[in-house]
Design a protein around this motif. Structure first.
Motif, short mmCIF file in Angstrom:
data_model
loop_
_atom_site.label_atom_id
_atom_site.label_comp_id
_atom_site.label_asym_id
_atom_site.label_seq_id
_atom_site.Cartn_x
_atom_site.Cartn_y
_atom_site.Cartn_z
N GLU A 20 0.72 -1.35 0.01
CA GLU A 20 -0.03 0.11 -0.04
C GLU A 20 0.65 1.35 0.00
N ILE A 21 0.58 2.39 -0.88
CA ILE A 21 1.28 3.68 -0.75
C ILE A 21 1.22 4.05 0.52
N SER A 24 4.86 7.22 5.22
CA SER A 24 6.03 6.82 6.16
C SER A 24 7.17 6.26 5.28
N CYS A 25 6.84 5.89 4.04
CA CYS A 25 7.58 5.09 3.49
C CYS A 25 8.29 6.05 2.19
N GLY A 26 7.94 7.28 2.45
CA GLY A 26 8.27 8.13 1.35
C GLY A 26 7.35 8.10 0.08
N GLY A 27 6.16 7.89 0.17
CA GLY A 27 5.27 7.63 -0.96
C GLY A 27 5.24 6.61 -1.88
N VAL A 28 6.02 5.55 -1.34
CA VAL A 28 6.07 4.37 -2.10
C VAL A 28 5.48 3.22 -1.45
N PRO A 29 5.22 2.04 -2.09
CA PRO A 29 4.53 0.91 -1.36
C PRO A 29 5.14 0.37 -0.25
N GLY A 32 7.49 -4.75 4.57
CA GLY A 32 8.18 -4.86 5.82
C GLY A 32 6.95 -5.29 6.86
N GLN A 33 7.65 -5.44 7.98
CA GLN A 33 6.41 -5.78 9.17
C GLN A 33 6.21 -4.62 10.07
N GLU A 34 6.93 -3.28 9.77
CA GLU A 34 7.11 -2.16 10.80
C GLU A 34 5.58 -1.56 10.45
N LEU A 35 4.97 -1.15 11.77
CA LEU A 35 3.70 -0.63 11.47
C LEU A 35 3.83 1.01 11.08
N HIS A 36 3.14 1.18 10.01
CA HIS A 36 2.89 2.52 9.70
C HIS A 36 1.42 2.93 9.51
N PRO A 37 1.17 4.09 10.15
CA PRO A 37 -0.21 4.56 10.19
C PRO A 37 -0.65 5.22 8.93
N ILE A 38 -2.05 4.88 8.47
CA ILE A 38 -2.75 5.46 7.28
C ILE A 38 -3.55 6.30 7.80
N GLY A 39 -3.52 7.60 7.13
CA GLY A 39 -4.66 8.47 7.73
C GLY A 39 -5.83 8.67 6.75
#
Length: 450
Positions: A20-21, A24-29, A32-39
């Motif tokens: 998923e875009i 937190s990944c700099g606008g790329v898919p 990995g397993q790290e939790l990144h929030p989507i707003g």
């Protein structure tokens, strides 16, 4: 932040899935397993800019209009940017609008985000406390959905009782759900020392690279700039305004939580009584170390009826309890409204322990005030940080008379009471007189005849 709360993805939606875009990944898919929030955006964004007057909201609202006008956001979200309201041209509900104490429907209105700019200006006299209380209640009702309130402020004056001061004191008390962030210069910088001043300004302004630090040094050292304004508005230092009696830094330095007051301790008492508009209080002071503590206080509640008055029986009970709990060596009592009661206390507990102390006699009172203030400055008195006593002490302002300096409220009709400060002064004065009379170590004896 107001703009993001209005049209941006400012509420938590879910954790990013693989591929998923992701911002937190700099606008790329996401990988990995790290939790990144989507707003996600707020479905019905109601953003308020709060102040005591429309003019005071202009600093923030004009910036919002300047950022949105002719921007990609204006076209993409089809915004109608007016002089008093930002909304959607499509008729979709949602807005950015200023609100004030006179705004209709303020109570109970739904807000998803409230911006309180310059909250050190929101005080009792301009209905700023009322504005804050109403908006805070509104936000709390929908806080589960993410509604929030933001304050931005300069350092407050401890003698004004502003919204900024209340928020800071709530933070110090450990209030939950409150994020407090502040950059400030180290306290007590010598304003005449240009290098130390410059270093303090660099620390206070952080990464605000556009600020002319050298220009601020010149402004602070300009004789027309008062010390209170220099420390509060440039160094971000909480500092008493001109006319305040006790400096907050000095008073806070006297806080000591070790060796608390215990039943049986030998103390002196200061009592200042009233029946209607002013507060009534009793403060104790331990003889051996000058530790002050509040025994009890009665203040008129915010929404009390006009006929409200102090519960005299409760005052009598508190005095009796104090004499039963502690070894009271000396009690100074200001007699107005309670002269008969003070006489009864002298008969009951001994006229060698209970004394009238008329605070309207300037020579004696000026000397007591000066002794108390000097003791605080050099650390010869202590207190446990009781917010009631602190509030009353910091509320007091000075009044110069031929005999010296007296303290008073900032105005005759002010709701910002100082009665516990007077009680503390009487208790501290009583301590000195009790020690001078040899009562610190002596046991009081009474002969009873039959």
């Amino acid at each position: 932040m107001c703009i993001i709360e209005f049209i941006g993805p400012c509420r938590f939606s879910h954790w990013a899935a693989e591929g998923e875009i992701c911002a937190s990944c700099g606008g790329v898919p996401h990988v990995g397993q790290e939790l990144h929030p989507i707003g996600k955006p707020v479905p019905l964004p109601l953003v308020n800019l709060a102040a005591t007057s429309i003019d005071q909201t202009a600093n923030v609202y004009d910036a919002i209009r300047g950022m949105l006008a002719e921007s990609p956001a204006e076209r993409e979200f089809r915004l109608d940017i007016g002089k008093t309201l930002v909304q959607f041209k499509s008729g979709r509900p949602g807005s950015i609008r200023p609100v004030t104490a006179s705004s209709r429907g303020l109570e109970g209105a739904r807000q998803t985000f409230v911006c309180l700019d310059e909250s050190h200006h929101l005080v009792e006299s301009n209905q700023g406390i009322h504005v804050y209380d109403v908006l805070d209640r509104n936000v709390r009702k929908t806080s589960g959905a993410g509604s929030r309130l933001l304050e931005s402020t300069n350092a407050y004056s401890p003698s004004e009782g502003s919204v900024a001061q209340r928020t800071h004191e709530a933070h110090l008390a450990g209030s939950k759900g409150l994020l407090y962030d502040c950059l400030e210069a180290p306290p007590g910088i010598d304003l005449k020392d240009a290098e130390a001043l410059r270093a303090g300004l660099v620390e206070a302004y952080g990464d605000s690279s556009w600020v002319d630090i050298d220009g601020l040094v010149e402004a602070i050292q300009d004789p027309r700039t008062s010390e209170a304004n220099a420390r509060r508005f440039y160094l971000d230092e909480i500092f008493s305004s001109d006319g305040s009696w006790m400096d907050k830094v000095v008073w806070d330095a006297c806080v000591d939580h070790s060796d608390p007051i215990k039943p049986g301790d030998k103390i002196s008492i200061g009592f200042d009584g009233s029946l209607f508009n002013d507060a009534t209080g009793v403060v104790g002071c331990r003889l051996r170390d000058g530790r002050l503590f509040v025994i009890d206080v009665w203040e008129k509640p915010e929404k009390a009826p006009p006929e409200w008055e102090v519960d005299v029986l409760a005052v009598e009970a508190a005095i009796n309890r104090a004499f039963e709990t502690y070894d009271v060596a000396w009690a100074y009592c200001d007699p107005p409204f309670f002269q008969e009661a003070v006489g009864r206390w002298a008969l009951k507990f001994g006229d060698d322990r209970v004394f009238e102390y008329w605070t309207n006699r300037p020579t004696r009172m000026c000397e007591a005030i000066e002794r108390f203030h000097s003791a605080a400055a050099v650390g010869d008195l202590k207190h446990d940080g009781d917010p009631r006593l602190t509030r009353h002490v910091l509320n007091a302002v000075t009044r110069e008379v031929p005999q010296g300096t007296l303290i008073q409220k900032d105005s005759p009709r002010s709701k910002r009471k100082i009665d516990l400060a007077v009680c503390a002064i009487l208790a501290f004065e009583g301590r000195a007189d009790a020690i001078a009379d040899g009562r610190l170590h002596s046991q009081r004896r009474r002969v009873v005849g039959f």
